[in-house]
Structure formats: structure tokens, C-alpha cells
Design a protein around this motif. Structure first.
Motif, PDB file in Angstrom:
ATOM      1  N   TRP A  85       0.851  -1.203   0.000  1.00  0.00           N
ATOM      2  CA  TRP A  85       0.000   0.000   0.000  1.00  0.00           C
ATOM      3  C   TRP A  85       0.884   1.249   0.000  1.00  0.00           C
ATOM      4  O   TRP A  85       0.706   2.154  -0.793  1.00  0.00           O
ATOM      5  CB  TRP A  85      -0.924   0.001   1.208  1.00  0.00           C
ATOM      6  N   GLY A  86       1.847   1.287   0.916  1.00  0.00           N
ATOM      7  CA  GLY A  86       2.729   2.444   1.034  1.00  0.00           C
ATOM      8  C   GLY A  86       3.537   2.696  -0.226  1.00  0.00           C
ATOM      9  O   GLY A  86       3.769   3.845  -0.599  1.00  0.00           O
ATOM     10  N   SER A  87       3.971   1.626  -0.887  1.00  0.00           N
ATOM     11  CA  SER A  87       4.765   1.817  -2.103  1.00  0.00           C
ATOM     12  C   SER A  87       3.915   2.266  -3.286  1.00  0.00           C
ATOM     13  O   SER A  87       4.407   2.963  -4.157  1.00  0.00           O
ATOM     14  CB  SER A  87       5.518   0.534  -2.451  1.00  0.00           C
ATOM     15  N   LEU A  88       2.647   1.871  -3.323  1.00  0.00           N
ATOM     16  CA  LEU A  88       1.774   2.270  -4.417  1.00  0.00           C
ATOM     17  C   LEU A  88       1.123   3.625  -4.196  1.00  0.00           C
ATOM     18  O   LEU A  88       0.949   4.401  -5.126  1.00  0.00           O
ATOM     19  CB  LEU A  88       0.654   1.236  -4.612  1.00  0.00           C
ATOM     20  N   TYR A  89       0.736   3.888  -2.954  1.00  0.00           N
ATOM     21  CA  TYR A  89      -0.043   5.087  -2.650  1.00  0.00           C
ATOM     22  C   TYR A  89       0.716   5.948  -1.649  1.00  0.00           C
ATOM     23  O   TYR A  89       0.567   5.811  -0.451  1.00  0.00           O
ATOM     24  CB  TYR A  89      -1.404   4.720  -2.076  1.00  0.00           C
ATOM     25  N   HIS A  90       1.542   6.822  -2.182  1.00  0.00           N
ATOM     26  CA  HIS A  90       2.315   7.709  -1.319  1.00  0.00           C
ATOM     27  C   HIS A  90       1.970   9.145  -1.643  1.00  0.00           C
ATOM     28  O   HIS A  90       2.108   9.537  -2.808  1.00  0.00           O
ATOM     29  CB  HIS A  90       3.812   7.490  -1.520  1.00  0.00           C
ATOM     30  N   PRO A  91       1.513   9.961  -0.716  1.00  0.00           N
ATOM     31  CA  PRO A  91       1.269   9.550   0.663  1.00  0.00           C
ATOM     32  C   PRO A  91       0.101   8.578   0.735  1.00  0.00           C
ATOM     33  O   PRO A  91      -0.782   8.614  -0.107  1.00  0.00           O
ATOM     34  CB  PRO A  91       0.939  10.852   1.386  1.00  0.00           C
ATOM     35  N   ALA A  92       0.125   7.736   1.710  1.00  0.00           N
ATOM     36  CA  ALA A  92      -0.835   6.630   1.805  1.00  0.00           C
ATOM     37  C   ALA A  92      -2.140   7.079   2.444  1.00  0.00           C
ATOM     38  O   ALA A  92      -2.427   6.763   3.581  1.00  0.00           O
ATOM     39  CB  ALA A  92      -0.212   5.473   2.575  1.00  0.00           C
ATOM     40  N   TYR A  93      -2.924   7.835   1.707  1.00  0.00           N
ATOM     41  CA  TYR A  93      -4.235   8.250   2.200  1.00  0.00           C
ATOM     42  C   TYR A  93      -5.138   7.027   2.211  1.00  0.00           C
ATOM     43  O   TYR A  93      -5.540   6.543   1.164  1.00  0.00           O
ATOM     44  CB  TYR A  93      -4.814   9.356   1.312  1.00  0.00           C
ATOM     45  N   GLU A  94      -5.445   6.510   3.388  1.00  0.00           N
ATOM     46  CA  GLU A  94      -6.211   5.273   3.513  1.00  0.00           C
ATOM     47  C   GLU A  94      -7.702   5.470   3.296  1.00  0.00           C
ATOM     48  O   GLU A  94      -8.426   4.507   3.072  1.00  0.00           O
ATOM     49  CB  GLU A  94      -5.956   4.642   4.871  1.00  0.00           C
ATOM     50  N   LYS A  95      -8.171   6.688   3.387  1.00  0.00           N
ATOM     51  CA  LYS A  95      -9.565   7.025   3.108  1.00  0.00           C
ATOM     52  C   LYS A  95      -9.562   8.436   2.533  1.00  0.00           C
ATOM     53  O   LYS A  95      -8.580   9.171   2.690  1.00  0.00           O
ATOM     54  CB  LYS A  95     -10.418   6.946   4.370  1.00  0.00           C
ATOM     55  N   PRO A  96     -10.617   8.824   1.856  1.00  0.00           N
ATOM     56  CA  PRO A  96     -10.637  10.192   1.333  1.00  0.00           C
ATOM     57  C   PRO A  96     -10.425  11.197   2.462  1.00  0.00           C
ATOM     58  O   PRO A  96     -11.165  11.220   3.434  1.00  0.00           O
ATOM     59  CB  PRO A  96     -12.037  10.323   0.720  1.00  0.00           C
ATOM     60  N   SER A  97      -9.346  11.970   2.363  1.00  0.00           N
ATOM     61  CA  SER A  97      -8.948  12.894   3.426  1.00  0.00           C
ATOM     62  C   SER A  97      -8.679  14.270   2.842  1.00  0.00           C
ATOM     63  O   SER A  97      -8.038  14.398   1.795  1.00  0.00           O
ATOM     64  CB  SER A  97      -7.666  12.400   4.102  1.00  0.00           C
ATOM     65  N   GLU A  98      -9.144  15.296   3.539  1.00  0.00           N
ATOM     66  CA  GLU A  98      -8.879  16.668   3.122  1.00  0.00           C
ATOM     67  C   GLU A  98      -7.376  16.938   3.204  1.00  0.00           C
ATOM     68  O   GLU A  98      -6.726  16.565   4.189  1.00  0.00           O
ATOM     69  CB  GLU A  98      -9.637  17.646   4.025  1.00  0.00           C
ATOM     70  N   THR A 140     -15.251   8.140 -12.316  1.00  0.00           N
ATOM     71  CA  THR A 140     -14.981   6.828 -11.714  1.00  0.00           C
ATOM     72  C   THR A 140     -14.847   5.766 -12.796  1.00  0.00           C
ATOM     73  O   THR A 140     -13.993   4.890 -12.697  1.00  0.00           O
ATOM     74  CB  THR A 140     -16.077   6.431 -10.709  1.00  0.00           C
ATOM     75  N   GLU A 141     -15.666   5.855 -13.819  1.00  0.00           N
ATOM     76  CA  GLU A 141     -15.588   4.888 -14.917  1.00  0.00           C
ATOM     77  C   GLU A 141     -14.577   5.310 -15.977  1.00  0.00           C
ATOM     78  O   GLU A 141     -13.857   4.484 -16.517  1.00  0.00           O
ATOM     79  CB  GLU A 141     -16.955   4.697 -15.557  1.00  0.00           C
ATOM     80  N   ALA A 142     -14.523   6.583 -16.276  1.00  0.00           N
ATOM     81  CA  ALA A 142     -13.641   7.060 -17.344  1.00  0.00           C
ATOM     82  C   ALA A 142     -12.172   6.915 -16.986  1.00  0.00           C
ATOM     83  O   ALA A 142     -11.354   6.603 -17.851  1.00  0.00           O
ATOM     84  CB  ALA A 142     -13.955   8.519 -17.678  1.00  0.00           C
ATOM     85  N   TYR A 143     -11.824   7.158 -15.715  1.00  0.00           N
ATOM     86  CA  TYR A 143     -10.415   7.152 -15.316  1.00  0.00           C
ATOM     87  C   TYR A 143     -10.071   6.144 -14.234  1.00  0.00           C
ATOM     88  O   TYR A 143      -8.904   5.989 -13.895  1.00  0.00           O
ATOM     89  CB  TYR A 143     -10.006   8.544 -14.817  1.00  0.00           C
ATOM     90  N   GLY A 144     -11.072   5.499 -13.655  1.00  0.00           N
ATOM     91  CA  GLY A 144     -10.794   4.571 -12.562  1.00  0.00           C
ATOM     92  C   GLY A 144     -10.656   5.261 -11.216  1.00  0.00           C
ATOM     93  O   GLY A 144     -10.165   4.679 -10.263  1.00  0.00           O
ATOM     94  N   MET A 145     -11.110   6.518 -11.127  1.00  0.00           N
ATOM     95  CA  MET A 145     -11.068   7.247  -9.858  1.00  0.00           C
ATOM     96  C   MET A 145     -11.907   6.483  -8.837  1.00  0.00           C
ATOM     97  O   MET A 145     -12.989   6.011  -9.159  1.00  0.00           O
ATOM     98  CB  MET A 145     -11.644   8.647 -10.052  1.00  0.00           C
ATOM     99  N   PRO A 146     -11.427   6.346  -7.603  1.00  0.00           N
ATOM    100  CA  PRO A 146     -12.186   5.600  -6.598  1.00  0.00           C
ATOM    101  C   PRO A 146     -13.562   6.214  -6.330  1.00  0.00           C
ATOM    102  O   PRO A 146     -13.696   7.425  -6.158  1.00  0.00           O
ATOM    103  CB  PRO A 146     -11.308   5.680  -5.346  1.00  0.00           C
ATOM    104  N   LYS A 147     -14.579   5.363  -6.274  1.00  0.00           N
ATOM    105  CA  LYS A 147     -15.938   5.807  -5.969  1.00  0.00           C
ATOM    106  C   LYS A 147     -16.035   6.350  -4.545  1.00  0.00           C
ATOM    107  O   LYS A 147     -16.965   7.084  -4.233  1.00  0.00           O
ATOM    108  CB  LYS A 147     -16.915   4.672  -6.158  1.00  0.00           C
ATOM    109  N   ALA A 148     -15.069   6.006  -3.713  1.00  0.00           N
ATOM    110  CA  ALA A 148     -15.090   6.455  -2.308  1.00  0.00           C
ATOM    111  C   ALA A 148     -15.117   7.980  -2.190  1.00  0.00           C
ATOM    112  O   ALA A 148     -15.582   8.501  -1.187  1.00  0.00           O
ATOM    113  CB  ALA A 148     -13.888   5.894  -1.563  1.00  0.00           C
ATOM    114  N   PHE A 149     -14.652   8.698  -3.194  1.00  0.00           N
ATOM    115  CA  PHE A 149     -14.708  10.156  -3.153  1.00  0.00           C
ATOM    116  C   PHE A 149     -16.154  10.647  -3.053  1.00  0.00           C
ATOM    117  O   PHE A 149     -16.422  11.697  -2.508  1.00  0.00           O
ATOM    118  CB  PHE A 149     -14.075  10.776  -4.397  1.00  0.00           C
ATOM    119  N   PHE A 150     -17.084   9.882  -3.612  1.00  0.00           N
ATOM    120  CA  PHE A 150     -18.485  10.297  -3.630  1.00  0.00           C
ATOM    121  C   PHE A 150     -19.306   9.606  -2.550  1.00  0.00           C
ATOM    122  O   PHE A 150     -20.493   9.877  -2.433  1.00  0.00           O
ATOM    123  CB  PHE A 150     -19.097  10.050  -4.998  1.00  0.00           C
ATOM    124  N   ASN A 151     -18.721   8.718  -1.797  1.00  0.00           N
ATOM    125  CA  ASN A 151     -19.442   7.981  -0.761  1.00  0.00           C
ATOM    126  C   ASN A 151     -19.301   8.615   0.606  1.00  0.00           C
ATOM    127  O   ASN A 151     -19.289   7.944   1.613  1.00  0.00           O
ATOM    128  CB  ASN A 151     -18.963   6.524  -0.709  1.00  0.00           C
TER     129      ASN A 151
END
Length: 150
Positions: A32-45, A138-149
Motif C-alpha cells: 500500500w505504502g509503495s503504491l499510494y504515497h502519501p498513503a491516504y487510507e480514506k478520502p482525506s482533506e 470513476t468509470e472514465a479514469y478509474g477514480m475511486p468511488k469512495a470520493f463520492f461515498n
């Protein structure tokens, strides 16, 4: 869309997103840390004190100031999740007044960034729109749906 990435890149993003789901990459793991840096584990301001906020808004400014015809500020939510960032808000002039973009005459502004090995890249954006067309990101680019949840 006038700001869309090439179809091949979009397909690659979707494939990588699906692969990440299949691998069950869990928050806090080394992968997770190597793929997502900084490792925002949930949508965070992204806090205003974080230099990343200025970096992202400067990329957006470069695209929108010619359309606005003046220097811009942004008011709204800039959140990050995994290696994505999403801004939903409004464009303002330096005095805090709304920018009336041509066409629809409002200040609504959205932008999407992706962090790659080369750094943060502005993927898509729009200003002066009147609907929530960006839900398709979310569909066009693969952006996580969690941004809208939220």
C-alpha cells in the motif's frame, strides 16, 4: 471530453485499478505504502498547510487563469485517496469574489489529479459547469468511488 486522456491510458488506469482490487492491497501494508504515497487510507482533506495543496492548485491555475482572464483562488474541498486527488468547489478572484466563467456564468470548479511515478498530474478539470458530469470520472479514469461515498 475536451480534457480526456488517450483511450489507452484510460484503459491502463482501469486495468491497474482492477489489479489492485484483485491483490487486496490493504491499508498500512508495505505494498500500500509503495503504491499510494502519501498513503491516504480514506478520502482525506489535504490541509492548507500541506505544500501538496499549493502544487495541485498551481497546476489547475495554469489551465483556468487564461479562461478566467485573471489570477485565481480556489474555495472548496481538496481531498486525496490512495494516489488520487479531487477538488470540488469554486474559483474566486483575489478579493474572494466568484469568477463568472464564460458560457454558464458561474464559478463551479472540479479537478482530478493522479499521482504517478513522475509526480502529480492533472487528469481532467472543468470550471463554470452546471451539473455533476464528473461522476463519470470513476468509470472514465478509474477514480475511486469512495470520493463520492462521503
Amino acid at each position: 471530453m475536451k480534457h480526456s486522456l488517450p483511450l489507452l491510458f484510460t484503459w491502463l488506469l482501469l486495468a491497474l485499478s482492477a489489479l489492485a482490487e484483485e491483490l487486496d492491497i490493504t491499508p498500512g501494508s508495505d505494498l500500500w505504502g509503495s503504491l499510494y504515497h502519501p498513503a491516504y487510507e480514506k478520502p482525506s482533506e489535504i490541509p492548507t498547510s500541506n505544500p501538496l495543496r499549493k502544487e495541485l492548485f498551481n497546476q489547475l491555475r495554469a489551465k483556468l487563469e487564461p479562461k478566467a482572464g485573471e489570477p485565481l483562488l480556489f474555495l472548496g474541498s481538496l481531498r486525496a485517496y490512495r494516489n488520487w486527488a479531487l477538488f470540488q468547489g469554486a474559483s474566486q478572484d483575489r478579493n474572494g469574489g466568484p469568477i463568472a466563467y464564460p458560457d454558464l456564468g458561474n464559478s463551479d470548479t472540479v479537478a482530478l489529479w493522479l499521482r504517478t511515478k513522475d509526480g502529480w498530474t492533472l487528469v481532467d478539470y472543468e470550471a463554470g459547469h452546471s451539473d455533476v458530469f464528473y461522476l463519470i470520472w470513476t468509470e472514465a479514469y478509474g477514480m475511486p468511488k469512495a470520493f463520492f461515498n462521503q
